[in-house]
Design an enzyme around this catalytic site. Structure first.
Site, PDB file in Angstrom:
ATOM      1  N   ARG A 145      22.649  99.632 -70.232  1.00 48.02           N
ATOM      2  CA  ARG A 145      23.746  98.950 -71.293  1.00 48.02           C
ATOM      3  C   ARG A 145      24.962  99.516 -70.978  1.00 48.02           C
ATOM      4  O   ARG A 145      25.464 100.696 -70.765  1.00 48.02           O
ATOM      5  CB  ARG A 145      23.506  99.541 -72.571  1.00 48.02           C
ATOM      6  N   ARG A 153      17.902 103.252 -92.532  1.00 43.64           N
ATOM      7  CA  ARG A 153      16.940 103.962 -91.266  1.00 43.64           C
ATOM      8  C   ARG A 153      15.919 105.061 -91.600  1.00 43.64           C
ATOM      9  O   ARG A 153      15.442 105.654 -90.984  1.00 43.64           O
ATOM     10  CB  ARG A 153      17.934 104.842 -90.205  1.00 43.64           C
ATOM     11  N   ARG A 178      15.606 109.503 -79.313  1.00 42.81           N
ATOM     12  CA  ARG A 178      15.847 108.768 -80.234  1.00 42.81           C
ATOM     13  C   ARG A 178      14.744 107.727 -80.745  1.00 42.81           C
ATOM     14  O   ARG A 178      14.565 107.484 -81.743  1.00 42.81           O
ATOM     15  CB  ARG A 178      16.904 107.920 -79.981  1.00 42.81           C
ATOM     16  N   LYS A 191      19.304  95.085 -81.703  1.00 49.91           N
ATOM     17  CA  LYS A 191      20.036  94.577 -83.021  1.00 49.91           C
ATOM     18  C   LYS A 191      21.444  94.378 -82.952  1.00 49.91           C
ATOM     19  O   LYS A 191      21.855  93.330 -83.489  1.00 49.91           O
ATOM     20  CB  LYS A 191      19.838  96.143 -84.002  1.00 49.91           C
ATOM     21  N   ARG A 217      27.336 104.678 -73.156  1.00 51.72           N
ATOM     22  CA  ARG A 217      27.553 105.450 -74.493  1.00 51.72           C
ATOM     23  C   ARG A 217      26.757 106.812 -73.919  1.00 51.72           C
ATOM     24  O   ARG A 217      25.711 107.109 -73.342  1.00 51.72           O
ATOM     25  CB  ARG A 217      26.449 104.818 -75.281  1.00 51.72           C
TER      26      ARG A 217
HETATM   27  P1  AP5 Z   1      21.735  96.393 -78.034  1.00 47.66           P
HETATM   28  O1  AP5 Z   1      21.765  94.861 -78.795  1.00 47.66           O
HETATM   29  O2  AP5 Z   1      22.800  97.157 -77.906  1.00 47.66           O
HETATM   30  O3  AP5 Z   1      20.560  97.270 -78.959  1.00 47.66           O
HETATM   31  P2  AP5 Z   1      20.476  97.952 -80.298  1.00 47.66           P
HETATM   32  O4  AP5 Z   1      19.304  97.551 -81.061  1.00 47.66           O
HETATM   33  O5  AP5 Z   1      21.838  97.592 -81.124  1.00 47.66           O
HETATM   34  O6  AP5 Z   1      20.703  99.333 -80.103  1.00 47.66           O
HETATM   35  P3  AP5 Z   1      21.466 100.788 -80.146  1.00 47.66           P
HETATM   36  O7  AP5 Z   1      21.172 101.683 -79.248  1.00 47.66           O
HETATM   37  O8  AP5 Z   1      22.656 100.289 -80.545  1.00 47.66           O
HETATM   38  O9  AP5 Z   1      20.470 101.080 -81.458  1.00 47.66           O
HETATM   39  P4  AP5 Z   1      20.617 102.481 -82.239  1.00 47.66           P
HETATM   40  O10 AP5 Z   1      19.821 102.117 -83.166  1.00 47.66           O
HETATM   41  O11 AP5 Z   1      19.804 103.654 -81.361  1.00 47.66           O
HETATM   42  O12 AP5 Z   1      22.015 102.873 -82.210  1.00 47.66           O
HETATM   43  P5  AP5 Z   1      23.166 102.840 -83.360  1.00 47.66           P
HETATM   44  O13 AP5 Z   1      24.608 102.645 -82.756  1.00 47.66           O
HETATM   45  O14 AP5 Z   1      22.767 101.978 -84.423  1.00 47.66           O
HETATM   46  O15 AP5 Z   1      20.816  96.133 -76.629  1.00 47.66           O
HETATM   47  C1  AP5 Z   1      20.517  97.067 -75.789  1.00 47.66           C
HETATM   48  C2  AP5 Z   1      20.611  96.878 -74.363  1.00 47.66           C
HETATM   49  O16 AP5 Z   1      19.689  95.535 -74.055  1.00 47.66           O
HETATM   50  C3  AP5 Z   1      22.117  96.061 -74.200  1.00 47.66           C
HETATM   51  O17 AP5 Z   1      22.642  96.496 -73.035  1.00 47.66           O
HETATM   52  C4  AP5 Z   1      21.922  94.534 -74.306  1.00 47.66           C
HETATM   53  O18 AP5 Z   1      22.735  93.838 -73.474  1.00 47.66           O
HETATM   54  C5  AP5 Z   1      20.478  94.606 -73.745  1.00 47.66           C
HETATM   55  N1  AP5 Z   1      19.727  93.431 -74.542  1.00 47.66           N
HETATM   56  C6  AP5 Z   1      19.740  93.122 -75.865  1.00 47.66           C
HETATM   57  N2  AP5 Z   1      18.629  92.062 -75.889  1.00 47.66           N
HETATM   58  C7  AP5 Z   1      18.156  91.796 -75.035  1.00 47.66           C
HETATM   59  C8  AP5 Z   1      16.915  91.024 -74.479  1.00 47.66           C
HETATM   60  N3  AP5 Z   1      16.551  89.936 -75.173  1.00 47.66           N
HETATM   61  N4  AP5 Z   1      16.679  91.130 -73.179  1.00 47.66           N
HETATM   62  C9  AP5 Z   1      17.345  91.934 -72.333  1.00 47.66           C
HETATM   63  N5  AP5 Z   1      18.042  92.642 -72.520  1.00 47.66           N
HETATM   64  C10 AP5 Z   1      18.572  92.763 -73.947  1.00 47.66           C
HETATM   65  O19 AP5 Z   1      23.171 104.417 -83.973  1.00 47.66           O
HETATM   66  C11 AP5 Z   1      23.521 105.466 -82.800  1.00 47.66           C
HETATM   67  C12 AP5 Z   1      23.340 106.869 -83.602  1.00 47.66           C
HETATM   68  O20 AP5 Z   1      24.127 106.788 -84.829  1.00 47.66           O
HETATM   69  C13 AP5 Z   1      21.929 107.090 -83.855  1.00 47.66           C
HETATM   70  O21 AP5 Z   1      21.063 107.614 -83.358  1.00 47.66           O
HETATM   71  C14 AP5 Z   1      22.236 107.955 -85.382  1.00 47.66           C
HETATM   72  O22 AP5 Z   1      22.580 109.166 -84.649  1.00 47.66           O
HETATM   73  C15 AP5 Z   1      23.346 107.544 -85.765  1.00 47.66           C
HETATM   74  N6  AP5 Z   1      23.213 106.541 -87.034  1.00 47.66           N
HETATM   75  C16 AP5 Z   1      23.533 105.225 -87.135  1.00 47.66           C
HETATM   76  N7  AP5 Z   1      23.233 104.756 -88.347  1.00 47.66           N
HETATM   77  C17 AP5 Z   1      22.440 105.381 -88.891  1.00 47.66           C
HETATM   78  C18 AP5 Z   1      21.765 105.749 -90.148  1.00 47.66           C
HETATM   79  N8  AP5 Z   1      21.490 104.625 -90.849  1.00 47.66           N
HETATM   80  N9  AP5 Z   1      21.167 106.731 -90.439  1.00 47.66           N
HETATM   81  C19 AP5 Z   1      21.557 108.037 -89.689  1.00 47.66           C
HETATM   82  N10 AP5 Z   1      22.072 108.121 -88.540  1.00 47.66           N
HETATM   83  C20 AP5 Z   1      22.602 106.905 -88.082  1.00 47.66           C
HETATM   84 MG    MG Z   2      23.672  98.823 -81.634  1.00 50.94          MG
END
Ligand code: AP5
Ligand code: MG
Length: 213
Positions: free
Chosen positions: A127, A88, A171, A13, A160
């Protein structure tokens, strides 16, 4: 253009949202990044969020919704935005819909990046993120030119805290239980677009721009 990115943790994402933001000149709004910035600055919100994030749980809706609605009411969001990590939960989606409809607005696209759970773990453990500018890399799939150093700003890359294997499992479980129902929700809203997220990042991006045409 108002876009939501859906998909499991590690689906890509953030990787795609950054590119979309650049291509369409709209802000990339990531709730995860906002929480992490608050944690880094030691704010009250950051301290509260940390407890949930480190455990792989969702931050409660009452903290998350107001923060997001406040962010998208800022001036730079006037021509649209790409939301990454929000909504979410169904209550988050309902609050967003209600806030937008008061202004006669609605989400244009909800893009679901589909990646099976087996692929996720490999992505998360490899990552590396830049704590300074937010750029994201992968040791194998998207390495920085100099190992451990951000291409964009030269800062030292970090892993992270919530990318440890046990927390990743938690997660993913939370995603299936609380976030996946949003796929049906946005299908009913008539804005869902599904993209195969197992392709190379540039091919995922090409597929996204095709549906946004
Ligand atoms: P990346 O692009 O970083 O993936 P992502 O989908 O952004 O993954 P996140 O871990 O950031 O998602 P998340 O939803 O768990 O975390 P968030 O920060 O939102 O890609 C991942 C890896 O793969 C990278 O190394 C990249 O280079 C690689 N990659 C990407 N595309 C690729 C491809 N096509 N092929 C190969 N490799 C690839 O949330 C973190 C925490 O915050 C949550 O757990 C929660 O506690 C809290 N939080 C955030 N938002 C909310 C909400 N709305 N409500 C409640 N809690 C929330
Ligand atoms: Mg992310």
């Amino acid at each position: 253009m108002k876009i939501i990115m859906l998909g499991a943790p590690g689906a890509g994402k953030g990787t795609q949202a950054k590119q979309i933001a650049k291509e369409y000149d709209i802000p990339h709004v990531s709730t995860g990044d906002i929480f992490r910035a608050n944690m880094k600055n030691g704010t009250e919100l950051g301290n509260k969020a940390k407890e949930y994030m480190d455990a792989g749980k969702l931050v409660p809706d009452e903290l998350t919704i107001s923060m997001l609605l406040d962010r998208i009411s800022q001036e730079d969001c006037g021509k649209g935005y790409v939301l990454d990590g929000f909504p979410r939960t169904i209550p988050q989606a309902e609050s967003l819909k209600e806030a937008l409809s008061k202004r006669n607005e609605a989400i244009d696209y909800a893009i679901d990046i589909e990646v099976p759970d087996e692929v996720i773990e490999e992505r998360m453990t490899g990552r590396r993120s830049c704590p300074s500018c937010g750029a994201t890399y992968h040791l194998v799939f998207n390495p920085s030119s100099r190992e451990g150093v951000c291409d964009a700003c030269g800062a030292a890359l970090v892993q992270r805290a919530d990318d440890q294997p046990e927390t990743v499992k938690k997660r993913l479980a939370v995603y299936h239980e609380q976030t996946k129902p949003l796929i049906d929700y946005y299908e009913r809203e008539g804005v869902l677009k599904c993209i195969d997220g197992t392709q190379k990042p540039e091919d995922v991006f090409a597929a996204i721009t095709e549906v946004l045409k």
